[in-house]
Design a protein around this motif. Structure first.
Motif, PDB file in Angstrom:
ATOM      1  N   ARG A  54      13.619 -16.767  11.611  1.00  0.00           N
ATOM      2  CA  ARG A  54      12.828 -15.533  11.561  1.00  0.00           C
ATOM      3  C   ARG A  54      11.500 -15.667  10.812  1.00  0.00           C
ATOM      4  N   ARG A  55      10.946 -16.852  10.758  1.00  0.00           N
ATOM      5  CA  ARG A  55       9.662 -17.028  10.051  1.00  0.00           C
ATOM      6  C   ARG A  55       8.534 -16.273  10.726  1.00  0.00           C
ATOM      7  N   LYS A  56       8.558 -16.167  12.047  1.00  0.00           N
ATOM      8  CA  LYS A  56       7.502 -15.419  12.747  1.00  0.00           C
ATOM      9  C   LYS A  56       7.544 -13.947  12.350  1.00  0.00           C
ATOM     10  N   ARG A  57       8.743 -13.407  12.229  1.00  0.00           N
ATOM     11  CA  ARG A  57       8.890 -12.006  11.845  1.00  0.00           C
ATOM     12  C   ARG A  57       8.385 -11.789  10.411  1.00  0.00           C
ATOM     13  N   TYR A  58       8.761 -12.685   9.514  1.00  0.00           N
ATOM     14  CA  TYR A  58       8.282 -12.581   8.130  1.00  0.00           C
ATOM     15  C   TYR A  58       6.759 -12.678   8.076  1.00  0.00           C
ATOM     16  N   THR A  59       6.189 -13.593   8.835  1.00  0.00           N
ATOM     17  CA  THR A  59       4.737 -13.770   8.836  1.00  0.00           C
ATOM     18  C   THR A  59       4.035 -12.533   9.392  1.00  0.00           C
ATOM     19  N   ALA A  60       4.570 -11.976  10.468  1.00  0.00           N
ATOM     20  CA  ALA A  60       3.970 -10.770  11.048  1.00  0.00           C
ATOM     21  C   ALA A  60       4.042  -9.597  10.068  1.00  0.00           C
ATOM     22  N   LEU A  61       5.177  -9.437   9.399  1.00  0.00           N
ATOM     23  CA  LEU A  61       5.304  -8.347   8.437  1.00  0.00           C
ATOM     24  C   LEU A  61       4.412  -8.572   7.221  1.00  0.00           C
ATOM     25  N   THR A  62       4.210  -9.824   6.845  1.00  0.00           N
ATOM     26  CA  THR A  62       3.330 -10.128   5.717  1.00  0.00           C
ATOM     27  C   THR A  62       1.884  -9.786   6.044  1.00  0.00           C
ATOM     28  N   ARG A  63       1.466 -10.102   7.266  1.00  0.00           N
ATOM     29  CA  ARG A  63       0.090  -9.799   7.669  1.00  0.00           C
ATOM     30  C   ARG A  63      -0.177  -8.305   7.695  1.00  0.00           C
ATOM     31  N   SER A  64       0.832  -7.522   8.033  1.00  0.00           N
ATOM     32  CA  SER A  64       0.638  -6.080   8.141  1.00  0.00           C
ATOM     33  C   SER A  64       1.007  -5.339   6.852  1.00  0.00           C
ATOM     34  N   ALA A  65       1.110  -6.042   5.744  1.00  0.00           N
ATOM     35  CA  ALA A  65       1.496  -5.412   4.472  1.00  0.00           C
ATOM     36  C   ALA A  65       0.441  -4.406   4.034  1.00  0.00           C
ATOM     37  N   ALA A  66       0.922  -3.240   3.642  1.00  0.00           N
ATOM     38  CA  ALA A  66       0.043  -2.179   3.141  1.00  0.00           C
ATOM     39  C   ALA A  66       0.223  -2.058   1.628  1.00  0.00           C
ATOM     40  N   ARG A  67      -0.793  -1.557   0.982  1.00  0.00           N
ATOM     41  CA  ARG A  67      -0.717  -1.361  -0.466  1.00  0.00           C
ATOM     42  C   ARG A  67       0.356  -0.322  -0.761  1.00  0.00           C
ATOM     43  N   ALA A  68       1.195  -0.574  -1.750  1.00  0.00           N
ATOM     44  CA  ALA A  68       2.269   0.355  -2.097  1.00  0.00           C
ATOM     45  C   ALA A  68       1.681   1.645  -2.653  1.00  0.00           C
ATOM     46  N   GLY A  69       2.172   2.758  -2.133  1.00  0.00           N
ATOM     47  CA  GLY A  69       1.711   4.062  -2.592  1.00  0.00           C
ATOM     48  C   GLY A  69       2.629   4.629  -3.655  1.00  0.00           C
ATOM     49  N   LYS A  70       2.259   5.767  -4.189  1.00  0.00           N
ATOM     50  CA  LYS A  70       3.067   6.345  -5.265  1.00  0.00           C
ATOM     51  C   LYS A  70       4.383   6.923  -4.752  1.00  0.00           C
ATOM     52  N   HIS A  71       4.521   7.137  -3.461  1.00  0.00           N
ATOM     53  CA  HIS A  71       5.765   7.682  -2.916  1.00  0.00           C
ATOM     54  C   HIS A  71       6.707   6.596  -2.408  1.00  0.00           C
ATOM     55  N   ASP A  72       6.300   5.341  -2.442  1.00  0.00           N
ATOM     56  CA  ASP A  72       7.176   4.240  -2.035  1.00  0.00           C
ATOM     57  C   ASP A  72       8.179   3.969  -3.148  1.00  0.00           C
ATOM     58  N   VAL A  73       9.447   3.838  -2.750  1.00  0.00           N
ATOM     59  CA  VAL A  73      10.509   3.537  -3.712  1.00  0.00           C
ATOM     60  C   VAL A  73      10.694   2.022  -3.735  1.00  0.00           C
ATOM     61  N   LEU A  74      10.362   1.402  -4.861  1.00  0.00           N
ATOM     62  CA  LEU A  74      10.487  -0.036  -5.042  1.00  0.00           C
ATOM     63  C   LEU A  74      11.440  -0.296  -6.204  1.00  0.00           C
ATOM     64  N   GLN A  75      12.421  -1.166  -6.003  1.00  0.00           N
ATOM     65  CA  GLN A  75      13.432  -1.411  -7.037  1.00  0.00           C
ATOM     66  C   GLN A  75      13.109  -2.627  -7.878  1.00  0.00           C
ATOM     67  N   ASP A  76      13.705  -2.643  -9.063  1.00  0.00           N
ATOM     68  CA  ASP A  76      13.631  -3.822  -9.913  1.00  0.00           C
ATOM     69  C   ASP A  76      14.435  -4.949  -9.289  1.00  0.00           C
ATOM     70  N   ARG A  77      14.148  -6.150  -9.730  1.00  0.00           N
ATOM     71  CA  ARG A  77      14.804  -7.340  -9.224  1.00  0.00           C
ATOM     72  C   ARG A  77      16.317  -7.303  -9.473  1.00  0.00           C
ATOM     73  N   ALA A  78      16.723  -6.946 -10.678  1.00  0.00           N
ATOM     74  CA  ALA A  78      18.145  -6.945 -11.029  1.00  0.00           C
ATOM     75  C   ALA A  78      18.923  -5.926 -10.197  1.00  0.00           C
ATOM     76  N   VAL A  79      18.340  -4.773  -9.959  1.00  0.00           N
ATOM     77  CA  VAL A  79      19.008  -3.734  -9.171  1.00  0.00           C
ATOM     78  C   VAL A  79      19.154  -4.187  -7.716  1.00  0.00           C
ATOM     79  N   THR A  80      18.117  -4.800  -7.175  1.00  0.00           N
ATOM     80  CA  THR A  80      18.161  -5.276  -5.799  1.00  0.00           C
ATOM     81  C   THR A  80      19.220  -6.359  -5.628  1.00  0.00           C
ATOM     82  N   ALA A  81      19.250  -7.315  -6.545  1.00  0.00           N
ATOM     83  CA  ALA A  81      20.241  -8.397  -6.461  1.00  0.00           C
ATOM     84  C   ALA A  81      21.654  -7.851  -6.609  1.00  0.00           C
ATOM     85  N   ARG A  82      21.859  -6.917  -7.530  1.00  0.00           N
ATOM     86  CA  ARG A  82      23.188  -6.329  -7.722  1.00  0.00           C
ATOM     87  C   ARG A  82      23.635  -5.563  -6.482  1.00  0.00           C
ATOM     88  N   ASN A  83      22.728  -4.792  -5.885  1.00  0.00           N
ATOM     89  CA  ASN A  83      23.083  -4.043  -4.678  1.00  0.00           C
ATOM     90  C   ASN A  83      23.421  -4.971  -3.520  1.00  0.00           C
TER      91      ASN A  83
END
Length: 184
Positions: A54-83
């Motif tokens: 899936r490297r093509k998919r990762y590359t395509a999503l990386t190219r289309s990355a948008a700046r994170a807004g204040k309404h985007d929910v982003l988790q800490d590393r430890a919470v993501t790994a635990r989940n």
């Protein structure tokens, strides 16, 4: 985003190492030598397939990355790994049991296959980390776009990645733990 990829690497690697170590103790139907040689081949193939999938998919999503807004929910590393680990614990247990059971036929091969999958995820996370360093931005997946088990960072539900500065969050590029205090 690389945190989600890297979250499965540790459990797969260590369960594979333990299963291979226990599997070597069993003579099996094919014998230890053939089992270990087959396991080594499976390790290399699994690591390569998982690292390059899936490297093509990762590359395509990386190219289309948008700046994170204040309404985007982003988790800490430890919470993501635990989940991720909580969501996949039964699959990990089933894979470990299958690797141990397979040792009676081909010693150590199942464990080495499992360890190869973990090594492939580490390689993929390293590749993603090099991309993040090159672009000088951390890539994130919105939490609500991950699947129910907190996985699939390049799945169908993921429309685009979010990006922040390299010093944002508690993860270093590639999903590793940030070792030093970030300069802001």
């Amino acid at each position: 985003m690389a945190v989600v990829v890297r979250a499965g690497a540790g459990p797969l690697w260590w369960l594979g190492v333990f299963a291979a170590g226990i599997g070597v103790l069993v003579p099996g139907l094919t014998g230890r030598r053939i089992g270990v040689l087959a396991g080594a081949a499976l390790f290399i193939v699994a690591a390569a397939v998982v690292a390059y999938a899936r490297r093509k998919r990762y590359t395509a999503l990386t190219r289309s990355a948008a700046r994170a807004g204040k309404h985007d929910v982003l988790q800490d590393r430890a919470v993501t790994a635990r989940n991720w680990r909580r969501g996949h614990r039964w699959w990990l247990a089933l894979a470990f049991a299958a690797a141990l059971g397979g040792a009676f036929a081909v010693p150590a091969a199942g464990g080495m296959l499992l360890a190869g999958c973990g090594a492939g995820l580490w390689l993929k996370a390293g590749w993603l980390g090099r991309r993040e360093r090159a672009e000088n931005a951390l890539l994130w997946v919105r939490v609500d776009w991950l699947d129910g088990r907190a996985g699939r960072p390049a799945g169908k539900a993921v429309k685009a990645y979010r990006s922040t500065g390299i010093a944002a969050g508690d993860a270093a590029p590639g999903g590793a733990r940030r070792r030093t205090a970030a300069l802001v």
